[in-house]
Design a protein around this motif. Structure first.
Motif, mmCIF file in Angstrom:
data_model
loop_
_atom_site.group_PDB
_atom_site.id
_atom_site.type_symbol
_atom_site.label_atom_id
_atom_site.label_comp_id
_atom_site.label_asym_id
_atom_site.label_seq_id
_atom_site.Cartn_x
_atom_site.Cartn_y
_atom_site.Cartn_z
ATOM 1 N N PRO A 171 -130.062 8.231 64.074
ATOM 2 C CA PRO A 171 -130.370 6.772 64.603
ATOM 3 C C PRO A 171 -129.238 5.951 64.863
ATOM 4 O O PRO A 171 -128.317 5.810 63.808
ATOM 5 N N ILE A 172 -129.625 5.123 65.460
ATOM 6 C CA ILE A 172 -128.343 3.875 65.932
ATOM 7 C C ILE A 172 -129.262 2.659 65.618
ATOM 8 O O ILE A 172 -130.196 2.527 66.222
ATOM 9 N N THR A 173 -128.678 1.870 64.678
ATOM 10 C CA THR A 173 -129.144 0.761 64.120
ATOM 11 C C THR A 173 -128.917 -0.239 65.399
ATOM 12 O O THR A 173 -127.705 -0.794 65.861
ATOM 13 N N LEU A 174 -130.131 -0.847 66.075
ATOM 14 C CA LEU A 174 -129.970 -1.824 67.228
ATOM 15 C C LEU A 174 -130.116 -3.161 66.696
ATOM 16 O O LEU A 174 -129.267 -4.300 67.295
ATOM 17 N N ASP A 175 -130.587 -3.367 65.569
ATOM 18 C CA ASP A 175 -130.870 -4.976 65.175
ATOM 19 C C ASP A 175 -131.376 -4.767 63.736
ATOM 20 O O ASP A 175 -131.956 -3.973 63.313
ATOM 21 N N ARG A 176 -130.980 -5.629 62.862
ATOM 22 C CA ARG A 176 -131.146 -5.582 61.499
ATOM 23 C C ARG A 176 -131.377 -7.221 61.139
ATOM 24 O O ARG A 176 -130.398 -7.813 61.177
ATOM 25 N N VAL A 177 -132.435 -7.647 60.656
ATOM 26 C CA VAL A 177 -132.705 -8.937 60.611
ATOM 27 C C VAL A 177 -133.300 -9.209 59.164
ATOM 28 O O VAL A 177 -134.436 -8.437 58.938
ATOM 29 N N THR A 178 -133.182 -9.967 58.555
ATOM 30 C CA THR A 178 -133.485 -10.652 57.184
ATOM 31 C C THR A 178 -134.781 -11.878 57.642
ATOM 32 O O THR A 178 -134.272 -12.967 58.046
ATOM 33 N N THR A 179 -135.803 -11.659 57.298
ATOM 34 C CA THR A 179 -136.886 -12.664 57.713
ATOM 35 C C THR A 179 -137.480 -13.095 56.257
ATOM 36 O O THR A 179 -136.944 -12.710 55.336
ATOM 37 N N SER A 180 -138.355 -13.870 56.488
ATOM 38 C CA SER A 180 -139.223 -14.436 55.379
ATOM 39 C C SER A 180 -140.190 -13.593 54.648
ATOM 40 O O SER A 180 -140.225 -13.615 53.545
ATOM 41 N N ARG A 181 -140.279 -12.344 55.237
ATOM 42 C CA ARG A 181 -141.145 -11.402 54.831
ATOM 43 C C ARG A 181 -140.044 -10.209 54.454
ATOM 44 O O ARG A 181 -140.541 -9.014 54.096
ATOM 45 N N GLY A 182 -138.687 -10.315 54.491
ATOM 46 C CA GLY A 182 -138.091 -9.310 54.173
ATOM 47 C C GLY A 182 -137.059 -8.518 55.381
ATOM 48 O O GLY A 182 -137.195 -9.494 56.448
ATOM 49 N N GLU A 183 -136.385 -7.545 55.177
ATOM 50 C CA GLU A 183 -135.856 -6.878 56.230
ATOM 51 C C GLU A 183 -136.431 -6.256 57.315
ATOM 52 O O GLU A 183 -137.365 -5.457 57.050
ATOM 53 N N LEU A 184 -136.152 -6.341 58.885
ATOM 54 C CA LEU A 184 -136.718 -5.703 59.705
ATOM 55 C C LEU A 184 -135.396 -4.940 60.408
ATOM 56 O O LEU A 184 -134.396 -5.688 60.626
ATOM 57 N N VAL A 185 -135.687 -3.739 60.678
ATOM 58 C CA VAL A 185 -134.806 -3.034 61.356
ATOM 59 C C VAL A 185 -135.146 -2.295 62.618
ATOM 60 O O VAL A 185 -136.293 -1.687 62.477
ATOM 61 N N LEU A 186 -134.653 -2.317 63.617
ATOM 62 C CA LEU A 186 -135.000 -1.655 65.030
ATOM 63 C C LEU A 186 -133.859 -0.447 65.118
ATOM 64 O O LEU A 186 -132.568 -0.948 65.200
ATOM 65 N N ARG A 187 -134.502 0.887 65.257
ATOM 66 C CA ARG A 187 -133.391 1.877 65.462
ATOM 67 C C ARG A 187 -133.652 2.669 66.751
ATOM 68 O O ARG A 187 -134.861 2.546 67.052
ATOM 69 N N GLU A 188 -132.762 3.335 67.277
ATOM 70 C CA GLU A 188 -133.007 4.438 68.254
ATOM 71 C C GLU A 188 -132.366 5.611 67.990
ATOM 72 O O GLU A 188 -131.434 5.625 67.632
ATOM 73 N N ALA A 189 -132.969 6.595 68.309
ATOM 74 C CA ALA A 189 -132.545 8.049 68.220
ATOM 75 C C ALA A 189 -133.328 8.852 69.376
ATOM 76 O O ALA A 189 -134.582 8.927 69.655
#
Length: 249
Positions: free
Chosen positions: A8-26
């Motif tokens: 998988p390639i990580t397209l975006d990694r964001v820390t929000t008020s509810r924790g970490e969100l990651v969008l990956r593509e494979a």
């Protein structure tokens, strides 16, 4: 045998008020990871499409208004706009990051839905939205977290508890349909649905591994039933809603 799948390639990694969100593509598949836990991907979507199709096929309004709780990767929204008689669809999504992904990384998948004049995407917590809005809907589809019994965020438990079901019921027009997606069956939740709405129907979509995905269907009482018996809830879906059971890809 060689495995030629790309990592998988990580397209975006964001820390929000509810924790970490990651969008990956494979290999052309997109997946969302929340606090290190797999949340959803674009590999299938049959049960999410079933969620909308089942609600719309049971909705008797000529120009229904639909509420979708959760944008996710867009399966439910994309299916909704395929229903030509749909007058309006509101999608409530708590994460601004997820909404932003659909404007950028996922736009090639959901761009048509975002430009559809019937669509309104609302950044809000679904519980707060249900409590604050005066809007009424002919159908409500909840695809929030992983359903009532496999939650990534414990705060979402309230949506599937008595208060959440009461809020949903208040937003349904008489005879309106509520469809709820779940990653598996939940006996305690099924009892709560029956107590609040009456009869319920359960549809299953087989998965490659583990328990089938589930769609629960209940109906708000009609105006006539409310007038005749204010305590009565639900409609006899088993008698009225035959047909659709298990979809195939």
């Amino acid at each position: 045998m060689n495995d030629f799948r790309q990592p998988p390639i990580t397209l975006d990694r964001v820390t929000t008020s509810r924790g970490e969100l990651v969008l990956r593509e494979a290999d052309g598949r997109y997946e969302v990871i929340s606090n290190g836990v797999f949340l959803m991907d674009t590999a299938d979507g049959r049960s999410e499409r079933l969620l909308v199709d089942a609600a719309m096929s049971r909705c008797t309004a000529s120009a229904p208004r639909l509420l979708i709780g959760g944008l996710g990767v867009g399966f439910s929204l994309l299916r909704a706009i395929e229903h030509a008689r749909l007058a309006a669809v509101d999608v409530v999504e708590i994460e601004a990051t997820v909404i932003g992904w659909h404007a950028h990384h996922l736009r090639h998948l959901t761009g048509a839905a975002q430009t559809d004049p019937r669509v309104r995407i609302i950044e809000a917590d679904i519980l707060a939205w249900l409590a604050d809005t005066d809007d009424q809907y002919d159908a409500i589809c909840l695809d929030t977290d992983n359903g009532p019994n496999w939650l990534v965020f414990e705060a979402n438990a309230e949506l599937y508890a008595q208060r959440g079901l009461d809020l949903v019921a208040d937003r349904l027009r008489p005879g309106g349909v509520l469809a709820i997606w779940s990653a598996s069956r939940d006996g305690a939740f099924e009892r709560r649905l029956r107590e609040r709405f009456g009869d319920l129907e359960l549809l299953e979509t087989p998965t490659d591994a583990g328990a089938p995905d589930v769609v629960y269907l209940v109906r708000a009482p009609t105006a006539a039933r409310r007038a005749a018996d204010p305590a009565a809830v639900g409609a006899h879906l088993t008698d009225e809603l035959g047909g659709l059971r298990r979809p195939r890809a």
